[in-house]
Design a protein around this motif. Sequence first.
Motif, PDB file in Angstrom:
ATOM      1  N   ILE A 201      18.904 -40.734 -28.634  1.00 47.27           N
ATOM      2  CA  ILE A 201      18.128 -41.943 -28.338  1.00 47.27           C
ATOM      3  C   ILE A 201      18.465 -43.012 -29.378  1.00 47.27           C
ATOM      4  O   ILE A 201      18.930 -42.700 -30.473  1.00 47.27           O
ATOM      5  CB  ILE A 201      16.602 -41.674 -28.313  1.00 47.27           C
ATOM      6  CG1 ILE A 201      16.099 -41.179 -29.683  1.00 47.27           C
ATOM      7  CG2 ILE A 201      16.231 -40.696 -27.208  1.00 47.27           C
ATOM      8  CD1 ILE A 201      14.579 -41.058 -29.763  1.00 47.27           C
ATOM      9  N   GLN A 205      14.048 -47.079 -30.238  1.00 43.52           N
ATOM     10  CA  GLN A 205      13.006 -46.407 -29.441  1.00 43.52           C
ATOM     11  C   GLN A 205      11.897 -45.835 -30.312  1.00 43.52           C
ATOM     12  O   GLN A 205      10.828 -45.486 -29.824  1.00 43.52           O
ATOM     13  CB  GLN A 205      13.624 -45.300 -28.590  1.00 43.52           C
ATOM     14  CG  GLN A 205      14.482 -45.845 -27.462  1.00 43.52           C
ATOM     15  CD  GLN A 205      14.950 -44.743 -26.524  1.00 43.52           C
ATOM     16  OE1 GLN A 205      14.196 -43.868 -26.131  1.00 43.52           O
ATOM     17  NE2 GLN A 205      16.217 -44.773 -26.179  1.00 43.52           N
ATOM     18  N   PRO A 208       8.737 -49.227 -31.158  1.00 44.93           N
ATOM     19  CA  PRO A 208       8.362 -50.080 -30.028  1.00 44.93           C
ATOM     20  C   PRO A 208       7.538 -51.276 -30.500  1.00 44.93           C
ATOM     21  O   PRO A 208       6.886 -51.203 -31.547  1.00 44.93           O
ATOM     22  CB  PRO A 208       7.517 -49.152 -29.149  1.00 44.93           C
ATOM     23  CG  PRO A 208       6.990 -48.125 -30.080  1.00 44.93           C
ATOM     24  CD  PRO A 208       8.002 -47.955 -31.172  1.00 44.93           C
TER      25      PRO A 208
END
Length: 332
Positions: A201, A205, A208
């Motif tokens: 990822i 992420q 946020p």
Amino acid sequence: MEVEKFQALVIDKNQEGFHIGLKQMALDNLPEGEVLIRVQYSSLNYKDGLACTPNGGIVRSYPHVPGVDLAGVVITSTDVRFEPGQQVIVTGFGLGVSHFGGFSQVARVPAKWVVPLPAGLQPQEAMLIGTAGLTAAISIELLEHNGLSPEQGSVLVSGATGGVGSFAVAMLAARGYKVVAATGKASEHAYLHALGAREIIGREQLNPEVRKPLEKQQWAAAIDPVGGSSLAFILASLQAGGAAAVSGLTGGVDVPTTVHPFILRGVHLLGVDSVNYPIDRRSSLWEQIARDLKQQGHLEHIARLTIPLREVAHYAEEIRQGRIRGRVVIEV
Ligand code: NDP
């Protein structure tokens, strides 16, 4: 190389400013200690990157020789546990911080910091592992002591292409864990898959824009050498009873969390300190690291760059900027 005169990377800070460069040293320049070591290899850690800047907050006094890791051969020892010719490793404690470190062809250290090189491990492999590998291993030890096992779910590793991160991914994968690697380097997905990551990822992420005290439960555990605001998100995203092993600060030192993950999900925050990891457990941990990584062939997947001492100043800047992939080994 003569032992009486040798080269070291010396940093100095005085009225004339900050200076870093190779200098000729003599044995008399070295601090006290029972074991005199011909250093063969060292490695570059984020902490060394900070030591090589004027305001890194690492170095206690100047002039100083940085380098928190070293591997080499004993020249002389007044402690009977070590003998001339023996191959040894020293990492952490005061090395490269309050005591002259491994960026030197000769080092003198207290015997209580010295670990024999495990059988089957070459000195350059020991420095590929270095403090980064030791920190990843301690992180896993803490998580498993907290009850983690592979069937509980995936384990997140942040800063995954860095030194601690690369070893955490490889070691967790070798132990059968499903690893989710978080990285800021979009170009390094193939590297992380080769280390054993099942999912990758983006670093963003974990940061946020809208933050909630509790997020969707995603990970059984996390190894986090990044810290900062992403640690708050990680804590809010752990499964109930899960744990985060936190070792670093490349993403910052302030963690804007709430108590909710702790009191509503029983989440654990485990601090990792490789510097003071007890000497009586270090040898067995080193042997376990060597066995696990070599048996699984994972050591060869860790990205590495071998540089001479004179290039350390350049790569110190690279590691501070988060641009290193894997590990930098220094041929001393
Ligand atoms: P590296 O530079 O090799 O790895 C750090 C990684 O963090 C980078 O490669 C990058 O990975 C990521 N990163 C860098 N900058 C940022 C940023 N601004 N925001 C988010 N992520 C970032 O360092 P080390 O592996 O040597 O050390 C990592 C951390 O762990 C350091 O803070 C170090 O001081 C600490 N440490 C602590 C120890 C202890 O005993 N507690 C022992 C060893 C290290 P990517 O690009 O993949 O995201």
